[in-house]
Write an enzyme that holds these catalytic residues in place. Structure first.
Site, mmCIF file in Angstrom:
data_model
loop_
_atom_site.group_PDB
_atom_site.id
_atom_site.type_symbol
_atom_site.label_atom_id
_atom_site.label_comp_id
_atom_site.label_asym_id
_atom_site.label_seq_id
_atom_site.Cartn_x
_atom_site.Cartn_y
_atom_site.Cartn_z
ATOM 1 N N HIS A 19 0.839 -1.208 0.000
ATOM 2 C CA HIS A 19 0.000 0.000 0.000
ATOM 3 C C HIS A 19 0.872 1.257 0.000
ATOM 4 C CE1 HIS A 19 -2.742 -2.852 2.403
ATOM 5 N NE2 HIS A 19 -3.358 -2.690 1.249
ATOM 6 N N LYS A 43 -15.222 -7.913 5.491
ATOM 7 C CA LYS A 43 -14.080 -8.693 5.988
ATOM 8 C C LYS A 43 -14.094 -8.758 7.509
ATOM 9 C CE LYS A 43 -10.964 -7.797 2.174
ATOM 10 N NZ LYS A 43 -9.742 -7.129 1.722
ATOM 11 N N ARG A 92 -2.160 -5.709 -8.613
ATOM 12 C CA ARG A 92 -1.038 -6.593 -8.309
ATOM 13 C C ARG A 92 -0.786 -7.561 -9.451
ATOM 14 N NH1 ARG A 92 -3.217 -8.719 -2.827
ATOM 15 N NH2 ARG A 92 -5.083 -8.468 -4.081
ATOM 16 N N SER A 130 -2.886 -8.319 2.988
ATOM 17 C CA SER A 130 -2.955 -8.142 4.441
ATOM 18 C C SER A 130 -3.226 -9.479 5.126
ATOM 19 C CB SER A 130 -4.038 -7.123 4.791
ATOM 20 O OG SER A 130 -3.702 -5.883 4.213
HETATM 21 N N1 COA Z 1 0.212 -4.256 -2.389
HETATM 22 C C1 COA Z 1 0.006 -5.314 -1.615
HETATM 23 N N2 COA Z 1 -1.223 -5.726 -1.231
HETATM 24 C C2 COA Z 1 -2.261 -5.009 -1.652
HETATM 25 C C3 COA Z 1 -2.103 -3.887 -2.455
HETATM 26 C C4 COA Z 1 -0.790 -3.505 -2.821
HETATM 27 N N3 COA Z 1 -0.556 -2.460 -3.584
HETATM 28 N N4 COA Z 1 -3.319 -3.391 -2.720
HETATM 29 C C5 COA Z 1 -4.194 -4.180 -2.107
HETATM 30 N N5 COA Z 1 -3.561 -5.159 -1.453
HETATM 31 C C6 COA Z 1 -4.159 -6.250 -0.701
HETATM 32 C C7 COA Z 1 -4.942 -5.771 0.492
HETATM 33 O O1 COA Z 1 -4.142 -5.765 1.654
HETATM 34 C C8 COA Z 1 -6.066 -6.762 0.574
HETATM 35 O O2 COA Z 1 -5.674 -7.891 1.323
HETATM 36 P P1 COA Z 1 -6.754 -8.806 2.061
HETATM 37 O O3 COA Z 1 -7.803 -9.176 1.052
HETATM 38 O O4 COA Z 1 -5.973 -9.932 2.511
HETATM 39 O O5 COA Z 1 -7.329 -7.945 3.164
HETATM 40 C C9 COA Z 1 -6.264 -7.239 -0.845
HETATM 41 O O6 COA Z 1 -5.112 -6.858 -1.530
HETATM 42 C C10 COA Z 1 -7.448 -6.629 -1.490
HETATM 43 O O7 COA Z 1 -7.294 -5.241 -1.425
HETATM 44 P P2 COA Z 1 -8.389 -4.262 -1.965
HETATM 45 O O8 COA Z 1 -8.855 -4.712 -3.280
HETATM 46 O O9 COA Z 1 -7.882 -2.866 -1.823
HETATM 47 O O10 COA Z 1 -9.574 -4.549 -1.009
HETATM 48 P P3 COA Z 1 -9.871 -3.877 0.286
HETATM 49 O O11 COA Z 1 -10.749 -4.764 1.077
HETATM 50 O O12 COA Z 1 -8.631 -3.443 0.957
HETATM 51 O O13 COA Z 1 -10.704 -2.574 -0.209
HETATM 52 C C11 COA Z 1 -12.717 -1.399 -0.791
HETATM 53 C C12 COA Z 1 -11.909 -2.689 -0.924
HETATM 54 C C13 COA Z 1 -12.837 -0.972 0.655
HETATM 55 C C14 COA Z 1 -12.008 -0.290 -1.549
HETATM 56 C C15 COA Z 1 -14.108 -1.674 -1.424
HETATM 57 O O14 COA Z 1 -14.655 -2.819 -0.841
HETATM 58 C C16 COA Z 1 -15.077 -0.520 -1.220
HETATM 59 O O15 COA Z 1 -15.029 0.456 -1.930
HETATM 60 N N6 COA Z 1 -15.975 -0.637 -0.226
HETATM 61 C C17 COA Z 1 -16.943 0.395 0.126
HETATM 62 C C18 COA Z 1 -18.358 -0.023 -0.257
HETATM 63 C C19 COA Z 1 -18.619 0.253 -1.721
HETATM 64 O O16 COA Z 1 -18.563 1.360 -2.190
HETATM 65 N N7 COA Z 1 -18.931 -0.827 -2.444
HETATM 66 C C20 COA Z 1 -19.217 -0.757 -3.843
HETATM 67 C C21 COA Z 1 -17.955 -0.722 -4.656
HETATM 68 S S1 COA Z 1 -18.319 -0.481 -6.350
#
Ligand code: COA
Length: 163
Positions: A19, A43, A92, A130
């Site tokens: 991140h 989650k 990724r 994560s």
């Molecule tokens: N390097 C390493 N790991 C990374 C990374 C990077 N650059 N970017 C993301 N990751 C990892 C994260 O740690 C996460 O790990 P985990 O699944 O083990 O927790 C995984 O990749 C997925 O990350 P991400 O896709 O960013 O998911 P998230 O859960 O962290 O975020 C939200 C998702 C919060 C942005 C999305 O669910 C959201 O917008 N929610 C709000 C509700 C909403 O509007 N919903 C409708 C969306 S259209």
């Protein structure tokens, strides 16, 4: 001229060097990055939203152009509420692509003026997540190079309390 603000959303449970890498590179493109910590998520999180915000604030305490906030509800509503127009996301591997495309299109359908900008995660960080970090931590593995020392300390404290 209005500031070019990007919102970098995620769960950050916990934040990793993956991140941090996207945010640092994003600062070369945007005037300001608002890290948006998802408050309500499907989650099963280890850290509370407040703890995740605290860790990110600590990590970026010397970077004036980085703000950290938490949000609830729809990301697109939050982005519009702070008058930003760009969502920054890291990609990724190809596995991320389908989910990201779906999210970017859904957010655009909600607010056509909203753009999602993608950055490729650097190769050596592309296998991180994560959950993987929490698993390694739980099983006593070394987390050097994956998360900052302050996150590692918090993770160990949290895991020892939950035993
Ligand atoms: N390097 C390493 N790991 C990374 C990374 C990077 N650059 N970017 C993301 N990751 C990892 C994260 O740690 C996460 O790990 P985990 O699944 O083990 O927790 C995984 O990749 C997925 O990350 P991400 O896709 O960013 O998911 P998230 O859960 O962290 O975020 C939200 C998702 C919060 C942005 C999305 O669910 C959201 O917008 N929610 C709000 C509700 C909403 O509007 N919903 C409708 C969306 S259209």
């Amino acid at each position: 001229m209005p500031k070019n603000i990007a919102v970098y959303p995620g769960t950050f449970d916990p934040p990793t060097f993956g991140h941090i890498n996207i945010i640092e590179r994003g600062l070369k493109v945007f005037d300001e990055i608002v890290i948006a910590v998802a408050g309500d998520t499907m989650k099963d999180t280890l850290f509370t939203p407040e703890e995740r915000v605290e860790m990110l604030k600590e990590i970026f305490k010397d970077k004036e152009r980085v703000k950290v906030e938490s949000f609830k509800g729809l990301l697109a509503n939050y982005v519009m509420s702070i008058k930003a127009k760009v969502i920054l996301r890291g990609l990724r591997t190809v596995i991320d692509f389908e989910y990201e495309l779906q999210m970017a299109l859904a957010n655009k359908k909600l607010y056509p003026e909203l753009e999602t900008v993608f950055m490729m995660t650097e190769e050596y960080l592309s296998y991180f997540s994560s959950s993987l970090i929490k698993e390694i931590g739980k099983l006593g593995g070394r987390l050097t190079g994956m998360i900052p020392a302050l996150v590692e300390k918090r993770l160990h404290d949290k895991l020892s309390k939950s035993k």
